[in-house]
Design a protein around this motif. Structure first.
Motif, mmCIF file in Angstrom:
data_model
loop_
_atom_site.group_PDB
_atom_site.id
_atom_site.type_symbol
_atom_site.label_atom_id
_atom_site.label_comp_id
_atom_site.label_asym_id
_atom_site.label_seq_id
_atom_site.Cartn_x
_atom_site.Cartn_y
_atom_site.Cartn_z
ATOM 1 N N VAL A 191 1.309 -1.261 0.104
ATOM 2 C CA VAL A 191 0.195 -0.032 -0.293
ATOM 3 C C VAL A 191 0.927 1.047 0.403
ATOM 4 O O VAL A 191 2.040 1.118 0.019
ATOM 5 N N ALA A 192 0.506 2.511 -0.569
ATOM 6 C CA ALA A 192 1.025 3.846 -0.275
ATOM 7 C C ALA A 192 0.144 4.775 -0.039
ATOM 8 O O ALA A 192 -0.901 4.577 0.215
ATOM 9 N N THR A 193 1.323 5.633 0.737
ATOM 10 C CA THR A 193 0.268 7.585 0.456
ATOM 11 C C THR A 193 1.010 8.832 0.694
ATOM 12 O O THR A 193 2.430 7.919 -0.368
ATOM 13 N N SER A 198 -0.440 8.773 11.948
ATOM 14 C CA SER A 198 -1.357 7.842 12.801
ATOM 15 C C SER A 198 -1.607 6.602 11.627
ATOM 16 O O SER A 198 -1.623 5.307 11.764
ATOM 17 N N SER A 199 -2.011 7.233 10.745
ATOM 18 C CA SER A 199 -2.524 6.111 8.951
ATOM 19 C C SER A 199 -1.516 4.942 8.753
ATOM 20 O O SER A 199 -1.755 4.195 8.847
ATOM 21 N N ILE A 200 -0.456 5.603 8.780
ATOM 22 C CA ILE A 200 1.034 5.139 8.191
ATOM 23 C C ILE A 200 1.438 3.745 9.050
ATOM 24 O O ILE A 200 1.542 3.110 8.958
ATOM 25 N N LEU A 210 1.101 -1.404 10.656
ATOM 26 C CA LEU A 210 1.045 -2.857 11.266
ATOM 27 C C LEU A 210 -0.245 -3.966 10.565
ATOM 28 O O LEU A 210 -0.299 -5.367 11.047
ATOM 29 N N ASP A 211 -1.408 -3.150 9.304
ATOM 30 C CA ASP A 211 -2.264 -4.304 9.258
ATOM 31 C C ASP A 211 -1.469 -4.952 7.133
ATOM 32 O O ASP A 211 -2.415 -6.388 6.899
ATOM 33 N N ALA A 212 -0.968 -3.880 6.599
ATOM 34 C CA ALA A 212 -0.505 -4.170 5.602
ATOM 35 C C ALA A 212 1.016 -4.885 5.214
ATOM 36 O O ALA A 212 1.310 -4.927 6.290
ATOM 37 N N ALA A 263 -11.416 -0.482 7.324
ATOM 38 C CA ALA A 263 -11.579 -0.479 8.262
ATOM 39 C C ALA A 263 -9.889 -0.040 8.759
ATOM 40 O O ALA A 263 -9.830 0.452 9.783
ATOM 41 N N THR A 264 -8.783 -0.162 8.465
ATOM 42 C CA THR A 264 -7.663 0.309 8.876
ATOM 43 C C THR A 264 -7.710 1.692 9.072
ATOM 44 O O THR A 264 -7.431 1.970 10.269
ATOM 45 N N LEU A 265 -7.949 2.466 8.302
ATOM 46 C CA LEU A 265 -7.972 3.515 8.014
ATOM 47 C C LEU A 265 -8.928 4.823 8.861
ATOM 48 O O LEU A 265 -8.916 5.769 9.247
ATOM 49 N N SER A 266 -10.258 3.448 9.435
ATOM 50 C CA SER A 266 -11.319 3.960 10.379
ATOM 51 C C SER A 266 -10.754 3.786 11.582
ATOM 52 O O SER A 266 -11.765 4.175 12.512
#
Length: 272
Positions: free
Chosen positions: A164-166, A183-185, A190-192, A268-271
């Motif tokens: 994934v990327a941002t 916080s999203s990174i 943790l999830d990706a 789900a991760t970003l929320s």
């Protein structure tokens, strides 16, 4: 004339327009390629802004007259950092040097983009990478392509196996957005499987459309860095929403483009 025939005629017209837009974007890319190579040194923000503007102007000298001649009645978005909805009608949303700061630093991640927006919906887009010669195109209802070859998003169905990327939407973003990005990174780490962070957004979105990475998200953002990729990803079979899974518009405070198999997991991760 029947509604079906009118729709077909419009599609043919837009297909021809896409080809002509690609020619104009490639010509602008050639100008920027000639300017690329040495690191441009600057000692102040004013010097930086002048250097960025010089690249923009060199490309716009090609793009503006050519695109205006293709659609004389279309409006022109002056600032590629602008966001929000556009007035009714057709508009050219152009980033003459997407990733301009990378160009100045002799880094290869930059492009030239042009997107035609009709009633606030992207109709066609061209993204050209002058250093590789690659041209990505998308036309509403007709798919996304790389140099004419169809693009398809990744079949990955597990975020834990996904890349994934941002990206940073703009320099000097407000503190609330910056902390949300951080916080999203952390959550994605943790999830990706792998998290990539770099500018510009468009190049990540090309990779989502091409199935090379599985999702891209960003908080805040401008039309010029999200509309091209949004159309490419959608036409390649991906899903575009805000970070909470709601329909994305230029007014949205977040953006998510993902392969269908990981979209719900990314939401789900970003929320959290």
């Amino acid at each position: 004339m029947s509604e079906t025939l009118q729709t077909t005629d419009l599609s043919v017209s837009d297909a021809g327009l896409l080809a002509q837009t690609a020619t104009a974007v490639r010509a602008a890319g050639s100008v920027l390629r000639e300017r690329f190579g040495e690191v441009v040194r600057y000692q102040s923000r004013d010097e930086l802004m002048r250097a960025l503007a010089a690249n923009d102007d060199a490309a716009l000298d090609i793009l503006r007259p050519r695109l205006t001649s293709l659609r004389p009645e279309a409006g022109w978005v002056e600032d590629e950092l602008d966001g929000g909805a556009l007035p009714p009608g057709e508009w050219w949303v152009v980033d003459p040097a997407e990733g301009n700061v990378n160009h100045l630093h002799a880094l290869p991640e930059w492009a030239v983009t042009a997107t035609l927006v009709r009633e606030n919906q992207p109709v066609l887009t061209v993204v050209h990478l002058p250093l590789t010669g690659e041209t990505y195109t998308a036309l509403t209802g007709a798919g996304a392509r790389l140099d004419g070859r169809p693009l398809h998003v990744s079949p990955t169905a597990d975020l834990g196996l996904g890349i994934v990327a941002t990206s940073q939407a703009r320099p000097q973003e407000n503190e609330k957005v910056v902390r949300r990005v951080g916080s999203s990174i952390t959550a994605m780490l943790l999830d990706a499987l792998v998290v990539r962070t770099s500018v510009p957004a468009t190049l990540h979105l090309l990779n989502v459309a091409a199935g090379r990475i599985d999702a891209f998200w960003q908080f805040a953002g401008a039309r010029a860095d999200l509309l091209p990729g949004a159309l490419l990803v959608t036409e390649a079979g991906g899903q575009v929403s805000d970070a909470e899974g709601r329909p994305w518009t230029p007014h949205s405070e977040s953006f998510l483009a993902a392969a269908p198999g990981v979209h719900a997991g990314a939401v789900a991760t970003l929320s959290r």
